[in-house]
Enzyme design. Structure first.
Site, PDB file in Angstrom:
ATOM      1  N   CYS A  54      22.726  14.369  13.359  1.00 49.01           N
ATOM      2  CA  CYS A  54      23.484  14.385  14.605  1.00 49.01           C
ATOM      3  C   CYS A  54      23.648  15.837  15.047  1.00 49.01           C
ATOM      4  CB  CYS A  54      24.857  13.746  14.388  1.00 49.01           C
ATOM      5  SG  CYS A  54      25.936  13.832  15.829  1.00 49.01           S
ATOM      6  N   CYS A  57      27.570  16.839  14.806  1.00 47.70           N
ATOM      7  CA  CYS A  57      28.319  17.009  13.556  1.00 47.70           C
ATOM      8  C   CYS A  57      27.464  17.232  12.311  1.00 47.70           C
ATOM      9  CB  CYS A  57      29.250  15.828  13.332  1.00 47.70           C
ATOM     10  SG  CYS A  57      28.421  14.299  12.842  1.00 47.70           S
ATOM     11  N   CYS A 103      26.932   7.907  16.526  1.00 51.85           N
ATOM     12  CA  CYS A 103      27.035   8.527  15.208  1.00 51.85           C
ATOM     13  C   CYS A 103      28.318   8.012  14.559  1.00 51.85           C
ATOM     14  CB  CYS A 103      27.085  10.045  15.347  1.00 51.85           C
ATOM     15  SG  CYS A 103      27.449  10.903  13.794  1.00 51.85           S
ATOM     16  N   CYS A 106      31.059  11.088  14.018  1.00 52.37           N
ATOM     17  CA  CYS A 106      31.799  11.733  15.114  1.00 52.37           C
ATOM     18  C   CYS A 106      31.857  10.891  16.383  1.00 52.37           C
ATOM     19  CB  CYS A 106      31.228  13.116  15.420  1.00 52.37           C
ATOM     20  SG  CYS A 106      29.575  13.107  16.152  1.00 52.37           S
ATOM     21  N   CYS A 128      16.237   3.630  20.189  1.00 57.81           N
ATOM     22  CA  CYS A 128      15.753   4.523  21.231  1.00 57.81           C
ATOM     23  C   CYS A 128      16.790   5.638  21.380  1.00 57.81           C
ATOM     24  CB  CYS A 128      15.592   3.720  22.525  1.00 57.81           C
ATOM     25  SG  CYS A 128      14.925   4.649  23.890  1.00 57.81           S
TER      26      CYS A 128
END
Length: 142
Positions: A54, A57, A103, A106, A128
């Site tokens: 991510c 984070c 995510c 976060c 996607c």
């Protein structure tokens, strides 16, 4: 696929802290559920071996061995790195029903997941994902 939203994120920041950490285009996608234009993302055609984290984070989200060519204009994966890496929730924006991918650490917006499209993948799913939501950490030696 049953959409769920998890508990409180492990990484919690104020809106101002996210704005200070992320570039404006990153903030628009990750924190405001925007979408980058198709075929413009850094990782759309990448074949490099590694882990996709991510961008907000640093949590591990996807691995390169689950990335596949879908020709949709965004990086596509058939499975998250871990079953707890992402959260799914219903998205009824844009006049359609989709499943948003967040995510788990976060709660940043990553993209959407689709299934039943006929890709020859083990899960019949296509995560996607916006390139701008990801950071590729290459395997040593690549």
């Amino acid at each position: 696929m049953k959409p769920v939203v998890g508990t409180t994120p492990r990484v919690v920041k104020s809106d101002q802290e996210w704005r200070e950490q992320l570039a404006p285009e990153e903030y628009a996608v990750l924190r405001q559920a925007g979408t980058e234009r198709p075929f413009t993302g850094e990782y759309t055609d990448t074949k490099t071996t590694g882990v996709y984290e991510c961008r907000a984070c640093g949590a591990e989200l996807f691995r390169s061995d689950t990335k596949f060519e879908s020709h949709c204009g965004w990086p596509s994966f058939y499975d998250p790195a871990d079953s707890d890496a992402v959260l799914l929730r219903e998205d009824r924006t844009m006049g359609m029903r989709r499943i948003e991918v967040l995510c788990a650490s976060c709660h940043s917006h990553l993209g959407h997941v689709f299934e039943g499209e006929g890709y020859a993948t083990p899960t019949d799913q296509r995560y996607c994902i916006n390139s701008i939501s990801l950071k590729l950490v290459e395997d040593a030696g690549d």
